[in-house]
Design a protein around this motif. Sequence first.
Motif, PDB file in Angstrom:
ATOM      1  N   MET A  29       0.847  -1.186   0.000  1.00  0.00           N
ATOM      2  CA  MET A  29       0.000   0.000   0.000  1.00  0.00           C
ATOM      3  C   MET A  29       0.891   1.248   0.000  1.00  0.00           C
ATOM      4  O   MET A  29       2.072   1.205   0.321  1.00  0.00           O
ATOM      5  CB  MET A  29      -0.929   0.011   1.219  1.00  0.00           C
ATOM      6  CG  MET A  29      -0.251   0.186   2.572  1.00  0.00           C
ATOM      7  SD  MET A  29       0.305  -1.371   3.246  1.00  0.00           S
ATOM      8  CE  MET A  29       0.760  -0.957   4.915  1.00  0.00           C
ATOM      9  N   THR A  30       0.307   2.353  -0.395  1.00  0.00           N
ATOM     10  CA  THR A  30       0.997   3.636  -0.344  1.00  0.00           C
ATOM     11  C   THR A  30       0.993   4.118   1.098  1.00  0.00           C
ATOM     12  O   THR A  30      -0.041   4.091   1.763  1.00  0.00           O
ATOM     13  CB  THR A  30       0.281   4.653  -1.253  1.00  0.00           C
ATOM     14  OG1 THR A  30       0.147   4.095  -2.567  1.00  0.00           O
ATOM     15  CG2 THR A  30       1.048   5.962  -1.325  1.00  0.00           C
ATOM     16  N   VAL A  31       2.147   4.557   1.592  1.00  0.00           N
ATOM     17  CA  VAL A  31       2.265   4.996   2.977  1.00  0.00           C
ATOM     18  C   VAL A  31       2.809   6.424   3.020  1.00  0.00           C
ATOM     19  O   VAL A  31       3.768   6.753   2.311  1.00  0.00           O
ATOM     20  CB  VAL A  31       3.186   4.076   3.798  1.00  0.00           C
ATOM     21  CG1 VAL A  31       3.252   4.539   5.259  1.00  0.00           C
ATOM     22  CG2 VAL A  31       2.727   2.627   3.726  1.00  0.00           C
ATOM     23  N   VAL A  32       2.189   7.260   3.854  1.00  0.00           N
ATOM     24  CA  VAL A  32       2.700   8.600   4.136  1.00  0.00           C
ATOM     25  C   VAL A  32       2.921   8.687   5.641  1.00  0.00           C
ATOM     26  O   VAL A  32       1.981   8.552   6.422  1.00  0.00           O
ATOM     27  CB  VAL A  32       1.738   9.707   3.671  1.00  0.00           C
ATOM     28  CG1 VAL A  32       2.375  11.077   3.909  1.00  0.00           C
ATOM     29  CG2 VAL A  32       1.381   9.538   2.199  1.00  0.00           C
ATOM     30  N   LEU A  33       4.167   8.894   6.024  1.00  0.00           N
ATOM     31  CA  LEU A  33       4.563   8.977   7.426  1.00  0.00           C
ATOM     32  C   LEU A  33       4.970  10.400   7.762  1.00  0.00           C
ATOM     33  O   LEU A  33       5.859  10.967   7.121  1.00  0.00           O
ATOM     34  CB  LEU A  33       5.746   8.027   7.686  1.00  0.00           C
ATOM     35  CG  LEU A  33       6.513   8.206   9.001  1.00  0.00           C
ATOM     36  CD1 LEU A  33       5.662   7.762  10.183  1.00  0.00           C
ATOM     37  CD2 LEU A  33       7.841   7.429   8.964  1.00  0.00           C
ATOM     38  N   VAL A  34       4.328  10.978   8.769  1.00  0.00           N
ATOM     39  CA  VAL A  34       4.749  12.264   9.329  1.00  0.00           C
ATOM     40  C   VAL A  34       5.528  11.978  10.602  1.00  0.00           C
ATOM     41  O   VAL A  34       5.051  11.240  11.473  1.00  0.00           O
ATOM     42  CB  VAL A  34       3.522  13.163   9.631  1.00  0.00           C
ATOM     43  CG1 VAL A  34       3.886  14.258  10.621  1.00  0.00           C
ATOM     44  CG2 VAL A  34       2.990  13.771   8.352  1.00  0.00           C
ATOM     45  N   THR A  35       6.723  12.520  10.707  1.00  0.00           N
ATOM     46  CA  THR A  35       7.551  12.222  11.866  1.00  0.00           C
ATOM     47  C   THR A  35       8.550  13.339  12.136  1.00  0.00           C
ATOM     48  O   THR A  35       8.958  14.067  11.220  1.00  0.00           O
ATOM     49  CB  THR A  35       8.307  10.890  11.683  1.00  0.00           C
ATOM     50  OG1 THR A  35       9.089  10.621  12.835  1.00  0.00           O
ATOM     51  CG2 THR A  35       9.205  10.919  10.454  1.00  0.00           C
ATOM     52  N   HIS A  36       8.945  13.465  13.417  1.00  0.00           N
ATOM     53  CA  HIS A  36      10.063  14.340  13.791  1.00  0.00           C
ATOM     54  C   HIS A  36      11.375  13.558  13.820  1.00  0.00           C
ATOM     55  O   HIS A  36      12.445  14.158  13.935  1.00  0.00           O
ATOM     56  CB  HIS A  36       9.817  14.942  15.182  1.00  0.00           C
ATOM     57  CG  HIS A  36       8.832  16.064  15.185  1.00  0.00           C
ATOM     58  ND1 HIS A  36       7.520  15.894  15.571  1.00  0.00           N
ATOM     59  CD2 HIS A  36       8.965  17.373  14.859  1.00  0.00           C
ATOM     60  CE1 HIS A  36       6.888  17.057  15.486  1.00  0.00           C
ATOM     61  NE2 HIS A  36       7.734  17.963  15.055  1.00  0.00           N
ATOM     62  N   ASP A  37      11.288  12.247  13.768  1.00  0.00           N
ATOM     63  CA  ASP A  37      12.449  11.383  13.916  1.00  0.00           C
ATOM     64  C   ASP A  37      13.096  11.161  12.549  1.00  0.00           C
ATOM     65  O   ASP A  37      12.570  10.416  11.717  1.00  0.00           O
ATOM     66  CB  ASP A  37      12.012  10.053  14.547  1.00  0.00           C
ATOM     67  CG  ASP A  37      13.186   9.177  14.946  1.00  0.00           C
ATOM     68  OD1 ASP A  37      14.246   9.254  14.279  1.00  0.00           O
ATOM     69  OD2 ASP A  37      13.043   8.401  15.910  1.00  0.00           O
ATOM     70  N   LEU A  38      14.242  11.786  12.325  1.00  0.00           N
ATOM     71  CA  LEU A  38      14.885  11.712  11.015  1.00  0.00           C
ATOM     72  C   LEU A  38      15.451  10.316  10.746  1.00  0.00           C
ATOM     73  O   LEU A  38      15.509   9.881   9.592  1.00  0.00           O
ATOM     74  CB  LEU A  38      15.997  12.767  10.914  1.00  0.00           C
ATOM     75  CG  LEU A  38      15.533  14.214  11.138  1.00  0.00           C
ATOM     76  CD1 LEU A  38      16.699  15.180  10.968  1.00  0.00           C
ATOM     77  CD2 LEU A  38      14.398  14.586  10.200  1.00  0.00           C
ATOM     78  N   ARG A  39      15.853   9.591  11.779  1.00  0.00           N
ATOM     79  CA  ARG A  39      16.306   8.208  11.601  1.00  0.00           C
ATOM     80  C   ARG A  39      15.132   7.335  11.155  1.00  0.00           C
ATOM     81  O   ARG A  39      15.279   6.472  10.280  1.00  0.00           O
ATOM     82  CB  ARG A  39      16.906   7.662  12.903  1.00  0.00           C
ATOM     83  CG  ARG A  39      18.216   8.303  13.301  1.00  0.00           C
ATOM     84  CD  ARG A  39      18.712   7.755  14.634  1.00  0.00           C
ATOM     85  NE  ARG A  39      19.092   6.348  14.540  1.00  0.00           N
ATOM     86  CZ  ARG A  39      18.437   5.344  15.125  1.00  0.00           C
ATOM     87  NH1 ARG A  39      17.325   5.585  15.851  1.00  0.00           N
ATOM     88  NH2 ARG A  39      18.861   4.091  15.005  1.00  0.00           N
ATOM     89  N   GLU A  40      13.979   7.558  11.769  1.00  0.00           N
ATOM     90  CA  GLU A  40      12.776   6.811  11.398  1.00  0.00           C
ATOM     91  C   GLU A  40      12.424   7.029   9.936  1.00  0.00           C
ATOM     92  O   GLU A  40      12.157   6.081   9.187  1.00  0.00           O
ATOM     93  CB  GLU A  40      11.635   7.259  12.303  1.00  0.00           C
ATOM     94  CG  GLU A  40      10.301   6.603  12.061  1.00  0.00           C
ATOM     95  CD  GLU A  40       9.320   7.007  13.150  1.00  0.00           C
ATOM     96  OE1 GLU A  40       9.492   6.547  14.291  1.00  0.00           O
ATOM     97  OE2 GLU A  40       8.418   7.822  12.862  1.00  0.00           O
ATOM     98  N   ALA A  41      12.440   8.292   9.520  1.00  0.00           N
ATOM     99  CA  ALA A  41      12.114   8.624   8.133  1.00  0.00           C
ATOM    100  C   ALA A  41      13.099   7.969   7.173  1.00  0.00           C
ATOM    101  O   ALA A  41      12.712   7.390   6.149  1.00  0.00           O
ATOM    102  CB  ALA A  41      12.115  10.139   7.946  1.00  0.00           C
ATOM    103  N   THR A  42      14.376   8.023   7.507  1.00  0.00           N
ATOM    104  CA  THR A  42      15.405   7.496   6.615  1.00  0.00           C
ATOM    105  C   THR A  42      15.368   5.977   6.550  1.00  0.00           C
ATOM    106  O   THR A  42      15.604   5.381   5.489  1.00  0.00           O
ATOM    107  CB  THR A  42      16.789   7.984   7.071  1.00  0.00           C
ATOM    108  OG1 THR A  42      16.779   9.416   7.165  1.00  0.00           O
ATOM    109  CG2 THR A  42      17.883   7.569   6.100  1.00  0.00           C
ATOM    110  N   PHE A  43      15.058   5.321   7.654  1.00  0.00           N
ATOM    111  CA  PHE A  43      14.983   3.864   7.664  1.00  0.00           C
ATOM    112  C   PHE A  43      13.789   3.348   6.865  1.00  0.00           C
ATOM    113  O   PHE A  43      13.893   2.357   6.141  1.00  0.00           O
ATOM    114  CB  PHE A  43      14.907   3.346   9.099  1.00  0.00           C
ATOM    115  CG  PHE A  43      14.801   1.849   9.202  1.00  0.00           C
ATOM    116  CD1 PHE A  43      15.887   1.036   8.888  1.00  0.00           C
ATOM    117  CD2 PHE A  43      13.614   1.241   9.585  1.00  0.00           C
ATOM    118  CE1 PHE A  43      15.793  -0.351   8.957  1.00  0.00           C
ATOM    119  CE2 PHE A  43      13.507  -0.141   9.667  1.00  0.00           C
ATOM    120  CZ  PHE A  43      14.601  -0.936   9.353  1.00  0.00           C
TER     121      PHE A  43
END
Length: 262
Positions: free
Chosen positions: A193-207
């Motif tokens: 599925m298409t996922v859009v994640l909003v986060t303050h955690d830059l490691r989370e976003a990059t992983f």
Amino acid sequence: MNAFVALKDVTHAYGSGDGFPAVEHLSLSIAEGEFAAVVGPSGCGKSTLMKLATGLQFPRAGTILVGGAPVTQPVRIAGMAFQNPTLLPWRTTLENLLLPLEIVEPHRSRLKRERGSYVAKAERLLAQVGLKGQGGKYPWELSGGMQQRASLCRALIHEPQLLLLDEPFGALDAFTREELWCVIRDLHAERRMTVVLVTHDLREATFLADRIFCMSARPGRIVAERVVDFPRPRDLEVTYTKAFIDIVHELRGHIADARKTA
């Protein structure tokens, strides 16, 4: 790229609509099956973007398309999970998972006569995220990480084509957070599925993400875009590599610049 989610020159303000915009001239496109992350300074409009993409808010100006159709009402093909799991305390975990099916068609019409198959689907989801046998427990009997796993299951129970995650792991400890990164990584790999994640955690976003959008300070707009091309499936060991750390530092630089212009 054929966009599954597209915001085109979108401006939105809360209240009467004539106040200071939350987002302004915001444009982005996300392909079907892509995992996108949105980062930026606090108050930049990341959560507003999510509300606009799901039809919970409608913009003052601009166009929003999901699945090729203009967003003029709440988007039925979307599932959402938030930082607070918001599970109903008087319902068991299994009953919380079934809640969207009581609301969203065509499941609502089928739930009573096909309840057994829906319960089986819910139990399979629970097992998939490490909650096998926990469906009969109430939310207050679960840890924070277990509640968040249940919240993810509830967002997925109606098999949405679009999954929106608004800071879903922000309240968890570091080890639990990384465990859930792997859970959502595996769910995305299986379901595509298409996922859009909003986060303050830059490691989370990059992983997790295929592509990361960095927003400016309010009024929010996209000021940088970064492709993350680490091969999938990704192991947590990649987070200790120089290439990974370089991306995190690059994103931090964009956000620092955005805060200076606030």
